[in-house]
Design a protein around this motif. Structure first.
Motif, PDB file in Angstrom:
ATOM      1  N   THR A   1      -5.718  12.297 -28.039  1.00 64.25           N
ATOM      2  CA  THR A   1      -6.195  11.178 -27.234  1.00 64.25           C
ATOM      3  C   THR A   1      -5.154  10.072 -27.196  1.00 64.25           C
ATOM      4  O   THR A   1      -4.863   9.508 -26.141  1.00 64.25           O
ATOM      5  CB  THR A   1      -7.522  10.648 -27.814  1.00 64.25           C
ATOM      6  OG1 THR A   1      -8.487  11.702 -27.778  1.00 64.25           O
ATOM      7  CG2 THR A   1      -8.041   9.462 -27.041  1.00 64.25           C
TER       8      THR A   1
ATOM      9  N   TYR B   1      -8.840   5.493 -18.616  1.00 72.47           N
ATOM     10  CA  TYR B   1      -8.865   6.458 -19.718  1.00 72.47           C
ATOM     11  C   TYR B   1      -9.221   5.753 -21.024  1.00 72.47           C
ATOM     12  O   TYR B   1      -9.989   6.284 -21.832  1.00 72.47           O
ATOM     13  CB  TYR B   1      -7.531   7.194 -19.855  1.00 72.47           C
ATOM     14  CG  TYR B   1      -7.581   8.256 -20.922  1.00 72.47           C
ATOM     15  CD1 TYR B   1      -8.287   9.438 -20.711  1.00 72.47           C
ATOM     16  CD2 TYR B   1      -6.969   8.065 -22.150  1.00 72.47           C
ATOM     17  CE1 TYR B   1      -8.366  10.412 -21.693  1.00 72.47           C
ATOM     18  CE2 TYR B   1      -7.043   9.035 -23.140  1.00 72.47           C
ATOM     19  CZ  TYR B   1      -7.735  10.202 -22.910  1.00 72.47           C
ATOM     20  OH  TYR B   1      -7.827  11.149 -23.896  1.00 72.47           O
TER      21      TYR B   1
ATOM     22  N   LEU C   1     -13.577   9.844 -16.638  1.00 68.52           N
ATOM     23  CA  LEU C   1     -12.480  10.791 -16.427  1.00 68.52           C
ATOM     24  C   LEU C   1     -12.335  11.128 -14.949  1.00 68.52           C
ATOM     25  O   LEU C   1     -11.223  11.300 -14.449  1.00 68.52           O
ATOM     26  CB  LEU C   1     -12.711  12.085 -17.213  1.00 68.52           C
ATOM     27  CG  LEU C   1     -12.316  12.112 -18.673  1.00 68.52           C
ATOM     28  CD1 LEU C   1     -12.502  13.523 -19.235  1.00 68.52           C
ATOM     29  CD2 LEU C   1     -10.893  11.651 -18.892  1.00 68.52           C
TER      30      LEU C   1
ATOM     31  N   SER D   1      -8.263  19.438 -16.439  1.00 62.34           N
ATOM     32  CA  SER D   1      -8.596  20.362 -17.520  1.00 62.34           C
ATOM     33  C   SER D   1      -9.610  19.737 -18.475  1.00 62.34           C
ATOM     34  O   SER D   1     -10.560  20.401 -18.913  1.00 62.34           O
ATOM     35  CB  SER D   1      -7.318  20.747 -18.280  1.00 62.34           C
ATOM     36  OG  SER D   1      -7.622  21.576 -19.366  1.00 62.34           O
ATOM     37  N   SER D   2      -9.437  18.467 -18.778  1.00 60.81           N
ATOM     38  CA  SER D   2     -10.383  17.762 -19.655  1.00 60.81           C
ATOM     39  C   SER D   2     -11.764  17.675 -19.013  1.00 60.81           C
ATOM     40  O   SER D   2     -12.784  17.833 -19.685  1.00 60.81           O
ATOM     41  CB  SER D   2      -9.876  16.353 -19.965  1.00 60.81           C
ATOM     42  OG  SER D   2      -8.675  16.399 -20.683  1.00 60.81           O
TER      43      SER D   2
ATOM     44  N   THR E   1     -13.374  21.137 -19.232  1.00 61.26           N
ATOM     45  CA  THR E   1     -13.815  21.377 -20.615  1.00 61.26           C
ATOM     46  C   THR E   1     -15.082  20.587 -20.923  1.00 61.26           C
ATOM     47  O   THR E   1     -16.028  21.120 -21.521  1.00 61.26           O
ATOM     48  CB  THR E   1     -12.699  20.990 -21.609  1.00 61.26           C
ATOM     49  OG1 THR E   1     -11.540  21.779 -21.329  1.00 61.26           O
ATOM     50  CG2 THR E   1     -13.140  21.191 -23.046  1.00 61.26           C
ATOM     51  N   MET E   2     -15.101  19.340 -20.509  1.00 64.79           N
ATOM     52  CA  MET E   2     -16.261  18.491 -20.781  1.00 64.79           C
ATOM     53  C   MET E   2     -17.501  18.995 -20.043  1.00 64.79           C
ATOM     54  O   MET E   2     -18.595  19.024 -20.611  1.00 64.79           O
ATOM     55  CB  MET E   2     -15.945  17.054 -20.374  1.00 64.79           C
ATOM     56  CG  MET E   2     -16.944  16.067 -20.854  1.00 64.79           C
ATOM     57  SD  MET E   2     -16.901  16.060 -22.652  1.00 64.79           S
ATOM     58  CE  MET E   2     -18.163  14.884 -22.980  1.00 64.79           C
TER      59      MET E   2
END
Length: 119
Positions: free
Chosen positions: A3, A48, A64, A108-109, A112-113
């Motif tokens: 992070t 962010y 995000l 990508s985050s 994933t989330m």
């Protein structure tokens, strides 16, 4: 990537955008695009940071998504700067590449989330 590393990378990106804007010509187009790109190119770092303080997974995800939108908009302004020859393409290529990489990381985050939230 941690992070903290992403936070720093987004901040460095924002600094690069600010420096780019300061070098734009003082024309109507230079000022107009400069105003747009400085807003969209610096907000991902701030958003962010806010996402990292999210009160819930849903809040984190929404922030995000804002980072994603702003990075995508910044890509557009970088392209426009090159297409209009306000800045030489070769001077923009590294910044453009970094913008694309950051966007891929954020997407990508988000993926994933979303997967984690759907479990």
């Amino acid at each position: 990537m941690t992070t903290e590393e992403l936070r720093n990378r987004l901040k460095v990106f924002a600094v690069r955008i600010v420096k780019l804007v300061d070098k734009l010509p003082n024309t109507s187009a230079g000022r107009a695009i400069g105003n747009q790109i400085v807003r969209s190119g610096t907000s991902p770092a701030a958003n962010y940071r806010a996402a990292c303080l999210g009160k819930s997974d849903k809040d984190f995800l929404n922030k995000l998504k804002m980072v994603e939108e702003e990075l995508d908009e910044t890509l557009y302004w970088i392209e426009l700067l090159g297409d209009t020859s306000l800045v030489k393409q070769e001077l923009l290529s590294d910044l453009y590449r970094e913008n694309e990489e950051l966007l891929k990381i954020i997407i990508s985050s988000i993926t994933t989330m979303k997967a984690r939230m759907n479990k």
